[in-house]
Design an enzyme around this catalytic site. Structure first.
Site, PDB file in Angstrom:
ATOM      1  N   TYR A   1      -3.370  -1.113   5.955  1.00 53.28           N
ATOM      2  CA  TYR A   1      -3.092  -2.045   4.865  1.00 53.28           C
ATOM      3  C   TYR A   1      -1.588  -2.116   4.598  1.00 53.28           C
ATOM      4  CZ  TYR A   1      -3.328  -4.063   0.140  1.00 53.28           C
ATOM      5  OH  TYR A   1      -3.156  -4.858  -0.981  1.00 53.28           O
TER       6      TYR A   1
ATOM      7  N   SER B   1       2.192  -6.341  -1.398  1.00 52.11           N
ATOM      8  CA  SER B   1       1.707  -5.236  -2.229  1.00 52.11           C
ATOM      9  C   SER B   1       2.817  -4.211  -2.344  1.00 52.11           C
ATOM     10  CB  SER B   1       0.480  -4.587  -1.577  1.00 52.11           C
ATOM     11  OG  SER B   1       0.159  -3.357  -2.200  1.00 52.11           O
TER      12      SER B   1
END
Length: 266
Positions: free
Chosen positions: A163, A150
């Site tokens: 995350y 990401s």
């Protein structure tokens, strides 16, 4: 004047005769990746804990290729099941891993259970799949592994700590795998999307201000569709990327380039 190699690039992105497992293929980016790979000729294994969703993706992939897609139910957090699945799949030319989860909370508000959940799916599951599949690829002299990181591996905001850490860890895991298996012809790369409208982003989409702020943060001033990420997967699985390994392909609409910040009148 020619070099005698007319037509050498016509099939650069074709995947005919190659077997690829797409893990997390029941929906979102995984589903669109499976469809795109099938459209370029790959025989696709659609792997997901959601058996019904995997079967629907296989049906859609079959429509792209004219058959050959197979659904496979798997819990990627079950280490024994992952090893057994890799054995059942047989020789693979490619592995795509799109599984992931996010719990958006500030660090002080995180529970250890939430921490373990995010790290387990975003990092440990990828680790298990790489260990199960890469040695067989190396024995056969090559293969390509693509995992989904990401832009949060590089650029963070409040509430994204665990995350972001898991995605940054995944990038370094893949780079290390590229170093370890590179001499035997196996490539490892990450795709780093920006904001993509999938079930993973339902929490943001439910808040109009949050949703619009994310749209305005990229150079393209909008969110991505899941199908807009599929081309990156095809590229990294194909002969168009035979000298690409240990890399991160950012597909974020220019978010990390423009920094998502105020545009001054200068």
């Amino acid at each position: 004047m020619t070099d005698g190699s007319e037509g050498r690039y016509a099939g650069l992105f074709r995947l005919d005769g190659r077997r690829v497992a797409v893990v997390g293929g029941a929906g979102g980016i995984g589903r669109e990746a499976a469809r795109a790979l099938a459209a370029h000729g790959a025989e696709v294994l659609v792997v997901d804990r959601d058996a019904e969703g995997a079967a629907e993706t296989a049906r859609l992939a079959d429509a792209e290729r004219g058959g050959g897609a197979v659904p496979y139910a798997l819990d990627v957090l079950d280490e024994d099941a992952v090893r057994a699945a890799a054995s059942e799949w047989g020789p693979l030319d490619g592995l795509v891993v799109t599984v992931g989860v996010n719990v958006r909370k500030r660090i002080a508000d995180y529970s250890l259970e939430e921490f373990d959940r995010v790290v387990a799916l975003n990092l440990r599951a990828h680790f298990s799949l790489v260990r199960a599949v890469a040695p067989g690829m190396a024995e056969r002299g090559g293969g390509s592994v693509v995992s989904f990181a990401s832009m949060r591996a590089f650029q963070v905001e409040p509430g994204q700590g665990v995350y972001a850490a898991s995605k940054a860890g995944l990038v370094q895991l893949l780079r290390t795998a590229a170093a370890e298996w590179g001499p035997r012809g196996v490539r490892f790369n990450a795709v780093a999307p920006g904001v993509v409208r999938t079930p993973l982003t339902d929490q943001i989409a439910a808040d109009p201000d949050w949703y619009d702020a994310y749209a305005q943060a990229s150079a393209l001033k909008r969110w991505a569709r899941a199908d807009e990420i599929a081309g990156a997967v095809v590229y990294l699985l194909s002969d168009a990327s035979t000298f690409v390994t240990g890399s991160v392909l950012t597909v974020d609409g220019g978010w990390t380039a423009v920094d998502g910040r105020y545009d001054p009148s200068v």
